[in-house]
Design a protein around this motif. Sequence first.
Motif, PDB file in Angstrom:
ATOM      1  N   GLY A  54      17.114  18.713   7.624  1.00  0.00           N
ATOM      2  CA  GLY A  54      17.611  18.504   8.970  1.00  0.00           C
ATOM      3  C   GLY A  54      16.574  17.922   9.908  1.00  0.00           C
ATOM      4  N   ALA A  55      15.390  17.553   9.386  1.00  0.00           N
ATOM      5  CA  ALA A  55      14.303  17.056  10.238  1.00  0.00           C
ATOM      6  C   ALA A  55      14.515  15.603  10.651  1.00  0.00           C
ATOM      7  CB  ALA A  55      12.969  17.198   9.512  1.00  0.00           C
ATOM      8  N   ALA A  56      15.145  14.826   9.810  1.00  0.00           N
ATOM      9  CA  ALA A  56      15.351  13.403  10.116  1.00  0.00           C
ATOM     10  C   ALA A  56      16.683  12.977   9.522  1.00  0.00           C
ATOM     11  CB  ALA A  56      14.215  12.558   9.551  1.00  0.00           C
TER      12      ALA A  56
ATOM     13  N   VAL B 118      12.197   2.254   8.131  1.00  0.00           N
ATOM     14  CA  VAL B 118      11.780   1.504   6.933  1.00  0.00           C
ATOM     15  C   VAL B 118      12.815   1.665   5.834  1.00  0.00           C
ATOM     16  CG1 VAL B 118      10.073   1.466   5.049  1.00  0.00           C
ATOM     17  CG2 VAL B 118       9.308   1.506   7.430  1.00  0.00           C
ATOM     18  N   VAL B 119      13.233   2.897   5.597  1.00  0.00           N
ATOM     19  CA  VAL B 119      14.240   3.150   4.561  1.00  0.00           C
ATOM     20  C   VAL B 119      15.541   2.442   4.913  1.00  0.00           C
ATOM     21  CG1 VAL B 119      15.700   4.954   3.552  1.00  0.00           C
ATOM     22  CG2 VAL B 119      13.218   5.266   3.671  1.00  0.00           C
ATOM     23  N   GLY B 120      15.952   2.497   6.163  1.00  0.00           N
ATOM     24  CA  GLY B 120      17.179   1.818   6.577  1.00  0.00           C
ATOM     25  C   GLY B 120      17.108   0.324   6.329  1.00  0.00           C
TER      26      GLY B 120
ATOM     27  N   ARG C 145       9.603   5.542  -2.917  1.00  0.00           N
ATOM     28  CA  ARG C 145       8.876   6.761  -2.538  1.00  0.00           C
ATOM     29  C   ARG C 145       9.186   7.133  -1.086  1.00  0.00           C
ATOM     30  NH1 ARG C 145       5.273   4.223  -5.825  1.00  0.00           N
ATOM     31  NH2 ARG C 145       4.688   5.438  -7.653  1.00  0.00           N
ATOM     32  N   ALA C 146       9.161   6.138  -0.209  1.00  0.00           N
ATOM     33  CA  ALA C 146       9.477   6.405   1.203  1.00  0.00           C
ATOM     34  C   ALA C 146      10.910   6.903   1.341  1.00  0.00           C
ATOM     35  CB  ALA C 146       9.257   5.144   2.042  1.00  0.00           C
ATOM     36  N   PHE C 147      11.828   6.321   0.560  1.00  0.00           N
ATOM     37  CA  PHE C 147      13.220   6.767   0.596  1.00  0.00           C
ATOM     38  C   PHE C 147      13.304   8.256   0.284  1.00  0.00           C
ATOM     39  CE2 PHE C 147      16.882   8.086  -1.849  1.00  0.00           C
ATOM     40  CZ  PHE C 147      17.905   7.841  -0.950  1.00  0.00           C
ATOM     41  N   PHE C 148      12.634   8.685  -0.782  1.00  0.00           N
ATOM     42  CA  PHE C 148      12.741  10.092  -1.161  1.00  0.00           C
ATOM     43  C   PHE C 148      12.049  11.003  -0.154  1.00  0.00           C
ATOM     44  CE2 PHE C 148      13.875   8.396  -5.423  1.00  0.00           C
ATOM     45  CZ  PHE C 148      15.110   9.009  -5.500  1.00  0.00           C
ATOM     46  N   GLU C 149      11.025  10.504   0.520  1.00  0.00           N
ATOM     47  CA  GLU C 149      10.406  11.298   1.579  1.00  0.00           C
ATOM     48  C   GLU C 149      11.393  11.484   2.730  1.00  0.00           C
ATOM     49  OE1 GLU C 149       6.461  11.448   4.436  1.00  0.00           O
ATOM     50  OE2 GLU C 149       6.527   9.991   2.803  1.00  0.00           O
ATOM     51  N   VAL C 150      12.042  10.411   3.129  1.00  0.00           N
ATOM     52  CA  VAL C 150      13.043  10.499   4.201  1.00  0.00           C
ATOM     53  C   VAL C 150      14.223  11.353   3.739  1.00  0.00           C
ATOM     54  CG1 VAL C 150      14.712   9.162   5.560  1.00  0.00           C
ATOM     55  CG2 VAL C 150      12.344   8.385   5.343  1.00  0.00           C
ATOM     56  N   PHE C 151      14.627  11.201   2.485  1.00  0.00           N
ATOM     57  CA  PHE C 151      15.724  11.985   1.931  1.00  0.00           C
ATOM     58  C   PHE C 151      15.387  13.481   2.014  1.00  0.00           C
ATOM     59  CE2 PHE C 151      18.555  13.550  -1.408  1.00  0.00           C
ATOM     60  CZ  PHE C 151      19.713  12.832  -1.153  1.00  0.00           C
TER      61      PHE C 151
ATOM     62  N   ASP D  60       0.782  -1.232   0.000  1.00  0.00           N
ATOM     63  CA  ASP D  60       0.000   0.000   0.000  1.00  0.00           C
ATOM     64  C   ASP D  60       0.819   1.290   0.000  1.00  0.00           C
ATOM     65  OD1 ASP D  60      -2.088  -1.730   0.122  1.00  0.00           O
ATOM     66  OD2 ASP D  60      -2.783  -1.155   2.100  1.00  0.00           O
ATOM     67  N   GLY D  61       2.128   1.193   0.165  1.00  0.00           N
ATOM     68  CA  GLY D  61       2.955   2.395   0.208  1.00  0.00           C
ATOM     69  C   GLY D  61       2.845   3.117   1.536  1.00  0.00           C
ATOM     70  N   LEU D  62       3.736   4.058   1.764  1.00  0.00           N
ATOM     71  CA  LEU D  62       3.764   4.804   3.019  1.00  0.00           C
ATOM     72  C   LEU D  62       3.775   6.310   2.837  1.00  0.00           C
ATOM     73  CD1 LEU D  62       6.492   2.878   5.060  1.00  0.00           C
ATOM     74  CD2 LEU D  62       4.022   2.666   5.253  1.00  0.00           C
ATOM     75  N   ALA D  63       4.269   6.765   1.710  1.00  0.00           N
ATOM     76  CA  ALA D  63       4.575   8.184   1.548  1.00  0.00           C
ATOM     77  C   ALA D  63       3.387   9.094   1.859  1.00  0.00           C
ATOM     78  CB  ALA D  63       5.102   8.453   0.147  1.00  0.00           C
ATOM     79  N   ASP D  64       2.188   8.698   1.479  1.00  0.00           N
ATOM     80  CA  ASP D  64       1.035   9.568   1.707  1.00  0.00           C
ATOM     81  C   ASP D  64       0.123   9.051   2.823  1.00  0.00           C
ATOM     82  OD1 ASP D  64       0.199   7.356   0.307  1.00  0.00           O
ATOM     83  OD2 ASP D  64      -1.090   8.453  -1.072  1.00  0.00           O
ATOM     84  N   ARG D  65       0.651   8.221   3.690  1.00  0.00           N
ATOM     85  CA  ARG D  65      -0.130   7.616   4.777  1.00  0.00           C
ATOM     86  C   ARG D  65       0.187   8.290   6.110  1.00  0.00           C
ATOM     87  NH1 ARG D  65      -3.801   4.204   2.354  1.00  0.00           N
ATOM     88  NH2 ARG D  65      -2.729   3.105   0.686  1.00  0.00           N
ATOM     89  N   SER D  66      -0.859   8.469   6.908  1.00  0.00           N
ATOM     90  CA  SER D  66      -0.651   8.980   8.259  1.00  0.00           C
ATOM     91  C   SER D  66      -0.114   7.855   9.131  1.00  0.00           C
ATOM     92  CB  SER D  66      -1.975   9.494   8.834  1.00  0.00           C
ATOM     93  OG  SER D  66      -2.841   8.397   9.115  1.00  0.00           O
ATOM     94  N   LEU D  67       0.397   8.224  10.285  1.00  0.00           N
ATOM     95  CA  LEU D  67       0.896   7.225  11.219  1.00  0.00           C
ATOM     96  C   LEU D  67      -0.231   6.276  11.639  1.00  0.00           C
ATOM     97  CD1 LEU D  67       3.476   6.335  12.670  1.00  0.00           C
ATOM     98  CD2 LEU D  67       2.758   7.751  14.599  1.00  0.00           C
ATOM     99  N   ARG D  68      -1.433   6.793  11.834  1.00  0.00           N
ATOM    100  CA  ARG D  68      -2.573   5.952  12.202  1.00  0.00           C
ATOM    101  C   ARG D  68      -2.903   4.966  11.076  1.00  0.00           C
ATOM    102  NH1 ARG D  68      -5.290   7.637  16.868  1.00  0.00           N
ATOM    103  NH2 ARG D  68      -4.677   9.714  17.555  1.00  0.00           N
ATOM    104  N   GLU D  69      -2.856   5.423   9.835  1.00  0.00           N
ATOM    105  CA  GLU D  69      -3.132   4.523   8.700  1.00  0.00           C
ATOM    106  C   GLU D  69      -2.070   3.424   8.607  1.00  0.00           C
ATOM    107  OE1 GLU D  69      -5.269   7.083   5.218  1.00  0.00           O
ATOM    108  OE2 GLU D  69      -3.260   7.764   5.818  1.00  0.00           O
ATOM    109  N   ILE D  70      -0.836   3.811   8.807  1.00  0.00           N
ATOM    110  CA  ILE D  70       0.247   2.816   8.775  1.00  0.00           C
ATOM    111  C   ILE D  70       0.052   1.803   9.901  1.00  0.00           C
ATOM    112  CG2 ILE D  70       2.739   2.466   9.023  1.00  0.00           C
ATOM    113  CD1 ILE D  70       3.071   5.331   7.796  1.00  0.00           C
TER     114      ILE D  70
END
Length: 175
Positions: free
Chosen positions: A109-111, A54-56, A97-103, A19-29
């Motif tokens: 500097g947020a994560a 997840v990316v790691g 997609r999750a990788f690029f969000e974390v990137f 289902d992917g993660l990039a556009d999911r809230s923490l509750r949805e995940i």
Amino acid sequence: MSDSRDELLTRVLGFAASDGLADRSLREIATGAGTSHRMLLYHFGSREGLLTAVVGAMEAQQRAAMTALAETAATPAELMTGVWRAVSGPEVRPFVRAFFEVFALATRGAAPVPGLTASWLDDAERAGERLGITTDRAMARLGVAVSRGLLMDLLAGEDPAEVDAAHDLFVRLAG
């Protein structure tokens, strides 16, 4: 009985694959992984912390695939092509997609994700040793950057055949 961090991460990876993660809230995940958002917060600290984990995990799996490919590849070009196929297939795009969000979070500097590229360079050196070659870290870094750029093209909807052709050209130029 509470879930361990590793168990939760495995379930989140399974959810992300479908289902992917990039556009999911923490509750949805959390719902998708069969847990509560509080458990995810307890183990990962935040949505960003979860995405970083997840990316790691995915990056470690992909680097392990590169190491395994180095055992059977006859040439650096064969290794590069095999790694590209492993990181660019449709089945791994939710993780890309999750990788690029974390990137993106890391660039603000947020994560911060230490070693996001260095770990690939270190593993590329080990893969090169298995192939009996000395790996130029600058060239390996260029390869990582080219691959990431081409992955962005794929995610943006570019024709996969054209993106693959561009990667094939890079492999020939790098050889």
